[in-house]
Design an enzyme around this catalytic site. Structure first.
Site, PDB file in Angstrom:
ATOM      1  CD  GLU A  96     -14.137  30.552  -8.688  1.00 26.39           C
ATOM      2  OE1 GLU A  96     -14.258  31.603  -9.304  1.00 26.39           O
ATOM      3  OE2 GLU A  96     -14.703  29.497  -9.029  1.00 26.39           O
ATOM      4  CB  CYS A 109     -18.818  25.307  -1.149  1.00 25.81           C
ATOM      5  SG  CYS A 109     -18.366  24.117  -2.408  1.00 25.81           S
ATOM      6  CB  CYS A 116     -10.357  19.427 -10.916  1.00 23.92           C
ATOM      7  SG  CYS A 116     -10.753  17.739 -10.394  1.00 23.92           S
ATOM      8  CB  CYS A 120     -16.265  15.245 -14.293  1.00 24.46           C
ATOM      9  SG  CYS A 120     -15.612  14.199 -12.980  1.00 24.46           S
ATOM     10  CB  CYS A 123     -17.169  19.289 -13.690  1.00 24.52           C
ATOM     11  SG  CYS A 123     -16.550  20.317 -12.344  1.00 24.52           S
ATOM     12  CD  GLU A 167     -11.648  13.430  -5.652  1.00 20.23           C
ATOM     13  OE1 GLU A 167     -12.723  13.736  -6.197  1.00 20.23           O
ATOM     14  OE2 GLU A 167     -11.596  12.812  -4.566  1.00 20.23           O
ATOM     15  CG  LEU A 222     -23.829   6.779  -8.408  1.00 22.45           C
ATOM     16  CD1 LEU A 222     -22.753   5.712  -8.273  1.00 22.45           C
ATOM     17  CD2 LEU A 222     -25.141   6.297  -7.762  1.00 22.45           C
ATOM     18  CG  ASN A 297     -25.990  24.213 -11.092  1.00 28.53           C
ATOM     19  OD1 ASN A 297     -27.137  24.633 -10.937  1.00 28.53           O
ATOM     20  ND2 ASN A 297     -25.355  23.514 -10.161  1.00 28.53           N
ATOM     21  CB  CYS A 340     -22.918  21.832  -7.815  1.00 29.54           C
ATOM     22  SG  CYS A 340     -23.589  21.737  -6.182  1.00 29.54           S
TER      23      CYS A 340
HETATM   24  N1  SAH Z   1     -14.171  16.331  -6.992  1.00 28.89           N
HETATM   25  C1  SAH Z   1     -15.152  16.156  -5.953  1.00 28.89           C
HETATM   26  C2  SAH Z   1     -15.509  17.469  -5.338  1.00 28.89           C
HETATM   27  C3  SAH Z   1     -16.300  18.408  -6.232  1.00 28.89           C
HETATM   28  S1  SAH Z   1     -17.912  18.341  -5.661  1.00 28.89           S
HETATM   29  C4  SAH Z   1     -16.360  15.433  -6.522  1.00 28.89           C
HETATM   30  O1  SAH Z   1     -16.472  15.339  -7.735  1.00 28.89           O
HETATM   31  O2  SAH Z   1     -17.151  14.916  -5.750  1.00 28.89           O
HETATM   32  C5  SAH Z   1     -18.780  18.996  -6.946  1.00 28.89           C
HETATM   33  C6  SAH Z   1     -20.090  18.281  -7.112  1.00 28.89           C
HETATM   34  O3  SAH Z   1     -20.784  18.993  -8.121  1.00 28.89           O
HETATM   35  C7  SAH Z   1     -19.910  16.841  -7.614  1.00 28.89           C
HETATM   36  O4  SAH Z   1     -20.907  16.004  -7.096  1.00 28.89           O
HETATM   37  C8  SAH Z   1     -20.117  17.011  -9.111  1.00 28.89           C
HETATM   38  O5  SAH Z   1     -20.570  15.803  -9.691  1.00 28.89           O
HETATM   39  C9  SAH Z   1     -21.145  18.108  -9.150  1.00 28.89           C
HETATM   40  N2  SAH Z   1     -21.136  18.886 -10.387  1.00 28.89           N
HETATM   41  C10 SAH Z   1     -20.105  19.103 -11.221  1.00 28.89           C
HETATM   42  N3  SAH Z   1     -20.481  19.887 -12.252  1.00 28.89           N
HETATM   43  C11 SAH Z   1     -21.792  20.169 -12.064  1.00 28.89           C
HETATM   44  C12 SAH Z   1     -22.742  20.956 -12.754  1.00 28.89           C
HETATM   45  N4  SAH Z   1     -22.400  21.639 -13.828  1.00 28.89           N
HETATM   46  N5  SAH Z   1     -23.992  21.023 -12.244  1.00 28.89           N
HETATM   47  C13 SAH Z   1     -24.328  20.384 -11.112  1.00 28.89           C
HETATM   48  N6  SAH Z   1     -23.454  19.658 -10.393  1.00 28.89           N
HETATM   49  C14 SAH Z   1     -22.209  19.540 -10.866  1.00 28.89           C
END
Ligand code: SAH
Length: 356
Positions: A96, A109, A116, A120, A123, A167, A222, A297, A340
């Site tokens: 996507e 984006c 992935c 996490c 996510c 990632e 972070l 989200n 996100c």
């Molecule tokens: N793997 C990389 C790239 C993905 S960026 C990374 O983790 O940085 C996606 C961003 O969205 C990251 O900062 C992640 O922490 C954030 N994210 C993941 N799930 C989310 C959610 N449900 N709501 C808001 N932000 C989220």
């Protein structure tokens, strides 16, 4: 021999490789530069478009290679103008890409992997597991296809963020190769300072990125204020705990105009207290950093919620008071599961306005 990937895709080849390809076809090197210009500046999509190459050479290229734009299988349009693309790759895998127009600029984006591996807890992409890395051509292809879909001309103000699926630092060589092509003034023409790679914090890869000649900006997810909390949310923290992560951040060779961005997903009752904010402030105290707070989200299957806006603002206030520029980022495209963390190849809750 020129190194053409297995799928025969010319997208993702850099100038040197295209020159080698031309030579391997018995052509002068500059023919390779013409192909490079055609692919990334003129953005031709079929071999007939290479009007500056003679017919036989075009036919020869077409018989062995392709200009493989990912195919937009579905497009979901948000009320806020964002569009989520479900792209089909040559091998049937899907990724996507989200297109986010704003008044003065457009942001894309991008995904760096199919799925992935990092798991996490909050996510949705994590629920897919990982299938494979994307090639440089598939990364460049997302940009060219989304730009073509919205008539975003080369030279328009465009930001790229590697914040889609995957990632990026676990697929660093193709990501850097794609960035090299996209950022090249003779290629994609998107300045590297408008390109951001976001990572969970793969420590040795951050060091490697810092040494890359054409490097994008760096953002770090972070998401927590101490190790126990971060390991519970992001298992990768057990391998690269905060002390190691912040050590490479301190040593990171920032350019004069640059700051590190830290993303902090705000989870109600989990990581959103004033004490968390104070700990984050002390973690980042000696860094040239800014923070983006991302209220969570939601989606099906996961238990987390976003805090109330007042809580997010109070958290922001603690950080701002300690001198760290802190912004609240309300994700675009929440109604189409494009926000996100929501990218999960979902075909979207009913009520989505689907186009295409
Ligand atoms: N793997 C990389 C790239 C993905 S960026 C990374 O983790 O940085 C996606 C961003 O969205 C990251 O900062 C992640 O922490 C954030 N994210 C993941 N799930 C989310 C959610 N449900 N709501 C808001 N932000 C989220």
């Amino acid at each position: 021999m020129a190194r053409v990937p297995q799928d025969g895709n010319l997208l993702g080849l850099d100038q040197e490789e295209l020159e080698a390809l031309a030579v391997s076809c018995g052509q002068p090197r500059y023919r390779g530069r013409q192909i490079y210009h055609g692919l990334y500046v003129r953005r031709v999509r079929d071999f007939a478009g290479f009007t500056d190459l003679h017919r036989e050479f075009r036919d020869e290229l077409a018989s062995r290679h392709g200009i493989l734009y990912p195919q937009a299988e579905r497009e979901f349009a948000s009320r806020d103008g964002a569009v989520r693309y479900l792209f089909r790759l040559e091998d049937g895998n899907r990724v996507e890409t989200v297109y986010m127009p704003e008044e003065a600029r457009t942001t894309l984006c991008l995904s760096s992997q199919v799925g992935c591996a990092l798991d996490c807890r909050f996510c949705f992409t994590a629920l897919l597991g990982t299938k494979r890395n994307l090639t440089a051509g598939e990364i460049v292809g997302q940009v060219l296809a989304a730009c073509a879909g919205h008539n975003v001309a080369r030279g328009a103000r465009l930001n790229l963020v590697f914040m889609g699926m995957g990632e990026p630092l676990l697929n660093l060589p193709p990501v850097l190769k794609a960035v090299g092509i996209l950022a090249d003034p003779k290629g994609g023409g998107i300045p590297p300072r408008r390109i951001t790679v976001s990572t969970v914090g793969i420590v040795p890869r951050i060091e490697e990125l810092g040494q890359a000649p054409m490097r994008p900006k760096l953002a770090i997810s972070l998401n927590a204020s101490h190790d126990e909390q971060r390991s519970a949310l992001m298992p990768i923290n057990r391998k690269y705990p905060l002390a190691d992560l912040l050590r490479v951040c301190r040593a990171y060779p920032l350019r004069p105009w640059e700051r590190l961005t830290f993303e902090y997903v705000m989870l109600d009752g989990v990581n959103d207290s004033d004490a968390d904010a104070q700990r984050v402030a002390s973690l980042l105290r000696d860094l040239r950093a800014k923070i983006n707070l991302i209220p969570y989200n939601r989606g099906p299957q996961l238990p987390y919620r976003a805090p109330r806006l007042e809580r997010v603002m109070a958290f922001q206030e603690v950080l701002t008071q300690s001198g760290i520029p802190t912004f609240i980022r309300i994700s675009r495209g929440q109604d189409i599961r494009a926000a996100c963390g929501q990218l999960s190849l979902d075909i979207g809750p009913s009520g989505d306005r689907e186009i295409g």
